[in-house]
Design an enzyme around this catalytic site. Sequence first.
Site, short mmCIF file in Angstrom:
data_model
loop_
_atom_site.label_atom_id
_atom_site.label_comp_id
_atom_site.label_asym_id
_atom_site.label_seq_id
_atom_site.Cartn_x
_atom_site.Cartn_y
_atom_site.Cartn_z
N LYS A 47 -58.51 -20.57 -3.96
CA LYS A 47 -57.75 -20.10 -5.13
C LYS A 47 -56.70 -21.08 -5.66
O LYS A 47 -55.61 -20.67 -6.04
CB LYS A 47 -57.07 -18.76 -4.81
N ASP A 51 -55.65 -9.83 2.85
CA ASP A 51 -55.39 -8.72 1.91
C ASP A 51 -56.47 -7.63 1.98
O ASP A 51 -56.20 -6.45 1.77
CB ASP A 51 -55.18 -9.20 0.46
C1 GLC Z 1 -59.93 -15.69 -1.44
C2 GLC Z 1 -59.45 -15.83 0.00
C3 GLC Z 1 -59.58 -14.52 0.75
C4 GLC Z 1 -58.91 -13.41 -0.04
C5 GLC Z 1 -59.46 -13.35 -1.45
C6 GLC Z 1 -58.81 -12.27 -2.30
O1 GLC Z 1 -61.29 -15.46 -1.43
O2 GLC Z 1 -60.17 -16.83 0.66
O3 GLC Z 1 -59.02 -14.61 2.04
O4 GLC Z 1 -59.10 -12.19 0.62
O5 GLC Z 1 -59.28 -14.60 -2.09
O6 GLC Z 1 -57.44 -12.48 -2.43
#
Ligand code: GLC
Length: 498
Positions: A195, A230
Amino acid sequence: MGKVAVTAAVVCGATVCAAAALIVRHRMQSSGKWAKAMAILDDFEDKCATPIGKLRQVADAMTVEMHAGLASEGGSKLKMLISYVDNLPTGDEDGLFYALDLGGTNFRVLRVLLGGKDKHVIKQEFDEVSIPPHLMVGNSAGLFDFIAEALKKFVATEGEGLHPFAGRQRELGFTFSFPVKQSSIASGSLIKWTKGFSIEDAVGEDVVGELTKAMERVGVDLRVAALVNDTIGTLAGGRYNNPDVVAAVILGTGTNAAYVERAQAIPKWHGVLPKSGEMVINMEWGNFRSSHLPLTEYDHELDLESLNPGEQIFEKIISGMYLGDIVRRVLLKMAEEAEFFGDTVPPKLRIPFILRTPDMSAMHQDTSSDLKVVGSKLKDILEIPNTSLKTRKIIVKLCDIVAVRGARLSAAGILGILKKLGRDVTREGDSEKQKSVVALDGGLFEHYTKFSKSMESTLKELLGEEVSEHIVIEQSNDGSGIGAALLAASHSQYLEEC
Ligand code: GLC
């Protein structure tokens, strides 16, 4: 008629003819350009198609990869990470707990007063802080010190009735929404960033250790009692409110899912012995990839130019960080090859990520008859003034193609999980009331209604009417923050004393 008059008539006629010819040529040229722009769009639409058969293939591939990821380390693009959460909240949790929710361009700090069985969440307070972009690609100490400072300020605002019991250390649930290989409920090392984060010295490090050191440096005393993704926080928060929650999905800046696995299904190599019959697994489904995914040249380019090429392919066609940029890329091609916005390419259109998904969503959901919102977004963001209604309509269509592909693929992903859980079919003896609830969180799902509606209707289409009655998508706003506080409560160092 005199000679002069004849000459004038001839000259005039010729001028009119020439002008008419010019207009015709111009029309032909512009209709040729328009046709070219439409051809680019149609081609994109074809390549993005997600007919039901393809979605079933994606769902099957997801289930297969889930098995493979669990069976051996590195056995799949799906990491299938063990969360060490084997006891989800029951509702008995009580006391004051903190949570830190880090995973996007903003982070949140929360304080939650839990009142046990009858009172549940008595009070909660939070603060949101945005992360300066340079800290997302800087060094570990820079980021963690910034967060620790924010925690320190927040702790200092504890009000009446919101203090920990005398003599007790404050405890924190840390939602860290990146792939982490955990070694216990409160420790784990970062596998990689996703991200848009890229802080090399943090990769491989124990994130709890990094945060704890930063808190010591800035002088705030909080013990990290639980480290969670999360998805895990959302699942825990969802389960607290509804015992039928079996999985959680995040559709936000990034995308991911977690689900409750049977303890027997976890092979020994993971080195954990769940205390209960369950273990929550963080799939990291953003990294899913399959030959069945409808990928286009724009997706390949976006991937190549990203901070993590070759990774998070599912995420790059589904989640909020990327959808707006896919739209931008198609528009750029239409501008370059078909003069879609006139004879020059609007320079702003070349800037990666300038068109954010919330702006795309606002354009897509514009209900005004002259598509006013589309017009103003194009003007304000891309500096393209005076667009025709015809042009605006095409842009809405483009947004639709991109959003619907993402939404339908996320529904296929959820079907994959339900298949793994054996909940994609009704079995004989299934009680009428036995529901499987999937907790959903994330700004994309919450704010992009056309996306969420398409996701939900696709899931129904995939499951069929009868099974659909047993499957519930439950939006859980900020479940991940509360969920982390709940998990801190269930892993409190003071539990024995209670
Ligand atoms: C990205 C991260 C993951 C997280 C997701 C949503 O994919 O790698 O860990 O849960 O974003 O925030």
